[in-house]
Structures are given as structure tokens and as C-alpha cells.
Scaffold this motif. Structure first.
Motif, mmCIF file in Angstrom:
data_model
loop_
_atom_site.group_PDB
_atom_site.id
_atom_site.type_symbol
_atom_site.label_atom_id
_atom_site.label_comp_id
_atom_site.label_asym_id
_atom_site.label_seq_id
_atom_site.Cartn_x
_atom_site.Cartn_y
_atom_site.Cartn_z
ATOM 1 N N ILE A 184 37.493 44.171 31.212
ATOM 2 C CA ILE A 184 37.554 44.261 32.672
ATOM 3 C C ILE A 184 38.949 43.915 33.168
ATOM 4 O O ILE A 184 39.487 44.569 34.074
ATOM 5 N N GLU A 185 39.564 42.875 32.565
ATOM 6 C CA GLU A 185 40.918 42.498 32.984
ATOM 7 C C GLU A 185 41.909 43.620 32.710
ATOM 8 O O GLU A 185 42.746 43.958 33.560
ATOM 9 N N ALA A 186 41.818 44.226 31.515
ATOM 10 C CA ALA A 186 42.733 45.315 31.181
ATOM 11 C C ALA A 186 42.515 46.510 32.090
ATOM 12 O O ALA A 186 43.474 47.172 32.518
ATOM 13 N N ALA A 187 41.242 46.812 32.415
ATOM 14 C CA ALA A 187 40.957 47.929 33.306
ATOM 15 C C ALA A 187 41.513 47.671 34.703
ATOM 16 O O ALA A 187 42.050 48.567 35.351
ATOM 17 N N THR A 188 41.383 46.439 35.170
ATOM 18 C CA THR A 188 41.896 46.095 36.498
ATOM 19 C C THR A 188 43.415 46.213 36.553
ATOM 20 O O THR A 188 43.983 46.743 37.508
ATOM 21 N N ARG A 189 44.089 45.744 35.507
ATOM 22 C CA ARG A 189 45.550 45.841 35.463
ATOM 23 C C ARG A 189 45.993 47.299 35.428
ATOM 24 O O ARG A 189 46.961 47.680 36.087
ATOM 25 N N GLU A 190 45.266 48.126 34.684
ATOM 26 C CA GLU A 190 45.614 49.541 34.619
ATOM 27 C C GLU A 190 45.385 50.214 35.971
ATOM 28 O O GLU A 190 46.172 51.056 36.413
ATOM 29 N N ARG A 191 44.285 49.836 36.636
ATOM 30 C CA ARG A 191 44.024 50.409 37.963
ATOM 31 C C ARG A 191 45.125 50.044 38.947
ATOM 32 O O ARG A 191 45.584 50.885 39.725
ATOM 33 N N GLY A 240 39.124 50.949 45.149
ATOM 34 C CA GLY A 240 37.790 50.608 44.683
ATOM 35 C C GLY A 240 37.453 50.997 43.278
ATOM 36 O O GLY A 240 36.512 50.468 42.692
ATOM 37 N N GLY A 241 38.186 51.913 42.662
ATOM 38 C CA GLY A 241 37.820 52.423 41.345
ATOM 39 C C GLY A 241 38.386 51.587 40.226
ATOM 40 O O GLY A 241 39.349 50.862 40.377
ATOM 41 N N LEU A 242 37.764 51.698 39.074
ATOM 42 C CA LEU A 242 38.231 51.032 37.858
ATOM 43 C C LEU A 242 38.456 52.073 36.780
ATOM 44 O O LEU A 242 37.675 53.012 36.643
ATOM 45 N N GLU A 372 52.338 40.526 37.633
ATOM 46 C CA GLU A 372 52.230 40.864 36.217
ATOM 47 C C GLU A 372 53.440 40.359 35.427
ATOM 48 O O GLU A 372 53.363 40.190 34.221
ATOM 49 N N LEU A 373 54.564 40.154 36.103
ATOM 50 C CA LEU A 373 55.767 39.655 35.439
ATOM 51 C C LEU A 373 55.855 38.139 35.476
ATOM 52 O O LEU A 373 56.814 37.561 34.959
ATOM 53 N N GLY A 374 54.874 37.485 36.084
ATOM 54 C CA GLY A 374 54.921 36.042 36.229
ATOM 55 C C GLY A 374 55.754 35.588 37.407
ATOM 56 O O GLY A 374 56.098 34.412 37.513
ATOM 57 N N GLY A 375 56.106 36.530 38.301
ATOM 58 C CA GLY A 375 56.925 36.200 39.467
ATOM 59 C C GLY A 375 56.096 36.083 40.726
ATOM 60 O O GLY A 375 54.871 35.937 40.678
#
Length: 404
Positions: A184-191, A240-242, A372-375
Motif C-alpha cells: 500500500i505504501e509503495a502504491a501510494t508513493r507511485e500514485r 483518489g486512485g491507487l 520523499e527526499l526527507g525535506g
């Protein structure tokens, strides 16, 4: 651009199989050592020697069988347990009555527990209980009566094997839960990444077509209206999509596997100034240090894209005549880029309202990139006094830090 595949493996079973492999070897040496030091208590040492020869060959030849779940088949488990039971039942034929009466060890001794533990790791607590029962019966037959120490050892093996089997089942369930969470985390980041790209390209074009069509009128107005409808639909889909990523448990012995596809970084750091230079224009001023501002290639691209998104917001909301200033600061541990404009500012609550309507420019194109870069991205806006966006990126991004 070429892409790479990142594979994350999670397994608590592999250490258990490795420990079982070591246990079988050590207990084999222990059983043989007991015989060597107490052979005078054996009435028929030839039987013991023959059994230990078989046990040594079997244990060493089957070490690959107890290194993972796939190799440890049901047939192997049955034969392995059978060898342990034969050794227990052969004990009265090889040793003296005094050895049995004083509670001496059986021929396989504690090697037998390794067979039961293999059942537990392979099939859980039910298989462990199934394997422990014939071992208990064989021990009672070997002693001839339910002596106190025999019953104690039987119950100990029974409880320990069932407990380990239960722990293995819980660990497997936890692995599946963790793998799903990572999916789920990877899908959210990709979305979010796709949403930023869409916002920076397609949505901007649709919004421009809508505005220009309304100004031109006629058929162009109808085209603009359709573009506006598609913009709303696309924003709804983006917010809204994943997007699923590939996830599969390929081999139970290796644990759950989550696959995430990522773009590789180019070799070496890049100068952020070169990526920000194209933004300088008649109404956009760029102030940067005289020395190179080096960042990882991926971090520099994302930071430059966030700056571009901030300038797009200036043009869209402050007007074409608004002026903007870009200030680049190279700190020891981070790079700070500030984008400021002299527009009318953002009314209080407007950002939250925009996110609710599916307009994710600030949330995704700016804050999402830096998160995503920690910033971080801080936005300060006072109505009538313009807007200032401060972008901070550590010189070692979160992804890079995790790889070191």
C-alpha cells in the motif's frame, strides 16, 4: 530511461531453518560423544555403532533438506522422524538394564527433538503435536514404564515444539500483514509521483485550454468547456486512485516479497544551479551562490521540479505581470531554495479548500516531492503582500541514507 527493480525480502523462517541445521549437526556430535564416553554401559555396542553410522550419513546427507521450507518435504519429515523412533526403540537392545533404570539417554538422545522441530517449522503447531505423539509413545515403550524423568522429557518436547510451531504461524501472518502494508505504501508513493507528473503537464494544459477557450468564444468556448470537464475528472482520478505495484510471495522459504520499480540515479551529483537557470526570465530573478550547489541527481531534479511548480502557481494565481524571485542557499547540511512573489497572496483556508477540490499542486507537486527526499516545504502568505515558499532538501536524501 532504464529502470531498476528493488526487491525487499522479509522472512523470520530462514533463521529458524538455519538454526535447525546447526542443531542437527551439534546434537549428532553430542549423541556420538555420549556413546564414546559411556560405551561400557552398552551390552551390544555393535547395534549402537550401526545405528550411529546410519544417523551420521543421514544427517550430513540431508542438511540441504532442512535449509528451507520447499526442500523439507513431507516424505523427508516422515523418514527423518522414523529414524529417530527406530533409534529410541533400539535402545533397550543395545544398552544394559542399569542404563535404562537410571534414566540413561536413548541412542539418538536430543537429536530426536530436531525431527519434531522440523515438523513445527514446516507446518505449525498442529504438525508439531502430531510428530511429538509417536516420540512420546516410543520413549514410554523404551523405559517400560512411565517414569518421572521420562514423562518430564516427553512433556517438555511436546510443549516446546507446539510453542515454536505457534510462533512460526504468527510470524507468517505478520509477514503477510507487513508485505501488504509495504504494498500500500509503495502504491501510494507511485500514485503521488504520477499525480505530480500529471499536474505538471496534462492538467496545466487542460486549464490553459479552458481559459483561452472562454476568452475566444464560439467553438473554442465549447472546447474549453470540455477541457474543463476533463480536468475535473482527471483531478478526481489523481486524488483518489491507487496504482498497484507488483507483490507476490514467490517462495515461502524466502518470505514475502514486495517489488517496487524505481528509476536509477545518474552517476554522481549535479549542480542545482544548472537546473534552476532556465527559470530565470524578465520577471523571474535568480540569485544563487558563486560556487556549485551539488545534490544527488534525483534530489536535484525533484527540487527543480518543485520550484517549477511554485512558479506555475505564481503565473496562474498572481497573474502574468507578477514578479518572482528565486534565492538559492547552500547550507552545510541542506540546500534551501526560496521562491517569493509580489502577488495578492493566498486567502486563509484556500489551500485546504483546493486540496478538497482535487487541486493538488502544493500538496503533491511541491510538498510531496520534498517529503520523499526527507525535506520540507513551508508556505507563508499574507493577503496583499505576496507568497513565499521555502524549500529545504538535505544533502543526503532519505533514500540514499537508507542504502548506506
Amino acid at each position: 530511461m532504464a529502470r531498476r527493480e528493488r526487491v525487499m525480502r522479509m522472512s523470520v523462517e530462514l533463521p529458524l531453518w538455519r538454526a535447525l541445521t546447526g542443531y542437527r549437526v551439534l546434537t549428532l556430535l553430542y549423541a556420538v560423544g555420549l556413546f564414546a564416553t559411556n560405551h561400557e554401559n552398552y551390552d551390544r555396542p555393535g547395534i549402537a555403532l550401526a545405528y550411529y553410522a546410519v544417523l551420521c550419513v543421514w544427517t550430513l546427507a540431508t542438511l540441504p533438506r532442512v535449509q528451507n521450507e520447499a526442500a523439507c518435504t513431507r516424505r523427508f519429515l516422515a523418514v527423518d522422524l522414523g529414524i529417530a523412533l527406530v533409534g529410541i526403540l533400539l535402545t533397550p537392545l543395545a544398552v544394559s538394564e542399569h542404563h535404562i533404570d537410571t534414566g540413561g539417554p536413548t541412542l539418538p538422545s536430543i537429536w530426536t527433538a530436531g525431527s519434531v522441530l522440523a515438523f513445527a517449522i514446516k507446518g505449525g503447531w498442529r504438525w508439531a503435536a502430531l510428530a511429538s505423539t509417536p516420540v512420546a509413545v516410543a520413549n514410554l515403550i523404551e523405559r517400560g514404564q512411565p517414569a518421572r524423568d521420562t514423562v518430564h522429557n516427553v512433556i517438555l518436547v511436546w510443549v516446546a515444539s507446539i510453542a515454536i510451531g505457534y510462533v512460526v504461524e504468527v510470524a507468517r501472518a505478520s509477514e503477510r500483514t507487513l508485505a501488504r502494508a509495504l504494498e500500500i505504501e509503495a502504491a501510494t508513493r507511485e500514485r503521488e509521483r504520477l499525480a505530480r507528473d500529471i499536474h505538471d503537464s496534462v492538467l496545466q494544459v487542460l486549464a490553459m485550454v479552458q481559459r483561452r477557450g472562454a476568452v475566444l468564444g464560439g467553438e473554442a468556448a465549447e472546447l474549453g468547456r470540455m477541457a474543463g470537464e476533463q480536468e475535473v475528472a482527471l483531478r478526481t482520478l489523481v486524488s483518489g486512485g491507487l496504482t498497484r505495484v507488483s507483490w507476490a510471495s514467490e517462495d515461502g522459504a524466502k518470505g514475502a516479497v514486495v517489488r517496487a520499480v524505481d528509476e536509477p540515479d545518474t552517476d554522481g551529483p549535479v549542480d542545482l544551479r544548472a537546473l534552476l537557470a532556465p527559470f530565470a526570465a524578465a520577471r523571474v530573478s535568480l540569485a544563487d551562490p558563486g560556487a556549485p550547489v551539488e545534490l544527488d541527481a534525483a534530489a536535484a531534479r525533484e527540487l527543480a521540479a518543485a520550484v517549477g511548480a511554485a512558479l506555475d502557481n505564481v503565473r496562474r494565481h498572481a497573474g502574468q505581470d507578477a514578479r518572482a524571485w528565486i534565492l538559492v542557499e547552500d547550507e552545510p547540511d541542506e540546500v534551501v531554495v526560496t521562491v517569493r512573489d509580489d502577488g495578492p497572496g493566498i486567502p486563509e483556508g484556500r489551500l485546504a479548500q483546493a486540496e478538497g477540490e482535487g487541486r493538488m499542486g502544493v500538496a503533491l507537486s511541491i510538498r510531496g516531492r520534498l517529503r520523499e527526499l526527507g525535506g520540507s516545504a513551508d508556505l507563508i502568505s499574507v493577503p496583499g503582500q505576496g507568497t513565499e515558499v521555502e524549500l529545504k532538501v538535505p544533502k543526503v536524501s532519505r533514500g540514499k541514507a537508507g542504502q548506506r
